[in-house]
Motif scaffolding. Structure first.
Motif, PDB file in Angstrom:
ATOM      1  N   SER A   1       0.828  -1.208   0.000  1.00 27.25           N
ATOM      2  CA  SER A   1       0.000   0.000   0.000  1.00 27.25           C
ATOM      3  C   SER A   1       0.858   1.251   0.000  1.00 27.25           C
ATOM      4  O   SER A   1       2.005   1.242   0.459  1.00 27.25           O
TER       5      SER A   1
ATOM      6  N   ARG B   1       0.061   5.744   0.447  1.00 30.89           N
ATOM      7  CA  ARG B   1      -0.902   6.833   0.633  1.00 30.89           C
ATOM      8  C   ARG B   1      -0.302   8.104   0.054  1.00 30.89           C
ATOM      9  O   ARG B   1       0.724   8.590   0.543  1.00 30.89           O
TER      10      ARG B   1
ATOM     11  N   TYR C   1     -14.391   6.720  -9.332  1.00 32.65           N
ATOM     12  CA  TYR C   1     -13.144   5.996  -9.567  1.00 32.65           C
ATOM     13  C   TYR C   1     -13.139   5.371 -10.962  1.00 32.65           C
ATOM     14  O   TYR C   1     -14.193   4.945 -11.468  1.00 32.65           O
TER      15      TYR C   1
ATOM     16  N   VAL D   1      -9.380   0.656 -10.441  1.00 30.09           N
ATOM     17  CA  VAL D   1      -8.934   0.863  -9.055  1.00 30.09           C
ATOM     18  C   VAL D   1     -10.059   0.723  -8.050  1.00 30.09           C
ATOM     19  O   VAL D   1      -9.816   0.802  -6.842  1.00 30.09           O
TER      20      VAL D   1
ATOM     21  N   ARG E   1      -9.883  -0.886  -4.439  1.00 29.88           N
ATOM     22  CA  ARG E   1      -8.491  -0.876  -3.974  1.00 29.88           C
ATOM     23  C   ARG E   1      -8.034   0.514  -3.540  1.00 29.88           C
ATOM     24  O   ARG E   1      -7.240   0.636  -2.601  1.00 29.88           O
ATOM     25  N   PHE E   2      -8.505   1.551  -4.228  1.00 32.33           N
ATOM     26  CA  PHE E   2      -8.084   2.918  -3.937  1.00 32.33           C
ATOM     27  C   PHE E   2      -9.235   3.676  -3.274  1.00 32.33           C
ATOM     28  O   PHE E   2     -10.408   3.454  -3.600  1.00 32.33           O
TER      29      PHE E   2
ATOM     30  N   LEU F   1      -4.981   9.949  -1.474  1.00 33.17           N
ATOM     31  CA  LEU F   1      -5.320   8.763  -2.244  1.00 33.17           C
ATOM     32  C   LEU F   1      -4.682   7.566  -1.543  1.00 33.17           C
ATOM     33  O   LEU F   1      -3.465   7.396  -1.571  1.00 33.17           O
TER      34      LEU F   1
ATOM     35  N   MET G   1      -3.941   3.852  -1.528  1.00 34.33           N
ATOM     36  CA  MET G   1      -3.823   2.833  -2.567  1.00 34.33           C
ATOM     37  C   MET G   1      -3.424   1.513  -1.921  1.00 34.33           C
ATOM     38  O   MET G   1      -2.321   1.389  -1.373  1.00 34.33           O
TER      39      MET G   1
ATOM     40  N   LEU H   1      -1.662  -2.859  -4.385  1.00 31.97           N
ATOM     41  CA  LEU H   1      -1.077  -2.277  -5.602  1.00 31.97           C
ATOM     42  C   LEU H   1      -0.601  -3.351  -6.568  1.00 31.97           C
ATOM     43  O   LEU H   1      -0.153  -4.434  -6.157  1.00 31.97           O
TER      44      LEU H   1
ATOM     45  N   ASP I   1      -0.251  -0.350 -11.863  1.00 30.38           N
ATOM     46  CA  ASP I   1      -0.498   0.943 -11.211  1.00 30.38           C
ATOM     47  C   ASP I   1       0.725   1.858 -11.298  1.00 30.38           C
ATOM     48  O   ASP I   1       0.661   3.020 -10.895  1.00 30.38           O
TER      49      ASP I   1
ATOM     50  N   TYR J   1       1.731  10.048 -10.595  1.00 27.94           N
ATOM     51  CA  TYR J   1       0.402  10.432 -10.120  1.00 27.94           C
ATOM     52  C   TYR J   1       0.358  11.944  -9.914  1.00 27.94           C
ATOM     53  O   TYR J   1       1.222  12.512  -9.249  1.00 27.94           O
TER      54      TYR J   1
END
Length: 114
Positions: free
Chosen positions: A17, A19, A59, A63, A66-67, A80, A82, A85, A89, A93
């Motif tokens: 993950s 963030r 979304y 994603v 998952r996000f 965000l 995430m 992953l 991905d 971003y």
């Protein structure tokens, strides 16, 4: 002067993950729809997620589940989260703030290895 500053990117293994955070200044943050976009090498920039000033979220299908996008108007920040992953991905971003016009951050790299 409007600034959107992303942070939280990095390199992780598949299944892990990250963030992302985007701190905004120079705008009335609560009035803006905020979003996250991404651009992988050789591909067009695509929408990942948006959140309206009222908190409604949207979304891209890839994603969903998952996000999670969220915002803290007191901190002028959009996040965000995430999870799970995948290598697909991997991208830069970008944070986006939109009202009638729009502003972009400089981007943060996310790399997911298998």
């Amino acid at each position: 002067q409007v600034q959107l500053v992303e942070s939280g990117g990095g390199s992780v293994q598949a299944g892990e993950s990250l963030r992302l955070s985007c701190a905004a200044s120079g705008i009335i943050f609560s009035a803006y729809e905020m979003g996250w976009y991404r651009q992988a090498p050789g591909k067009q920039r695509e929408l990942v997620a948006t959140i309206t000033k009222g908190g409604n979220t949207n979304y891209v299908d890839s994603v969903k589940g998952r996000f999670t996008i969220s915002r803290d108007n007191a901190k002028n920040t959009v996040y965000l989260q995430m999870n799970s992953l995948k290598p697909e991905d991997t991208a830069v971003y970008y944070c986006n703030a939109r009202i009638v016009w729009e502003h972009w951050g400089q981007g943060t790299q996310v790399t997911v290895s298998s």
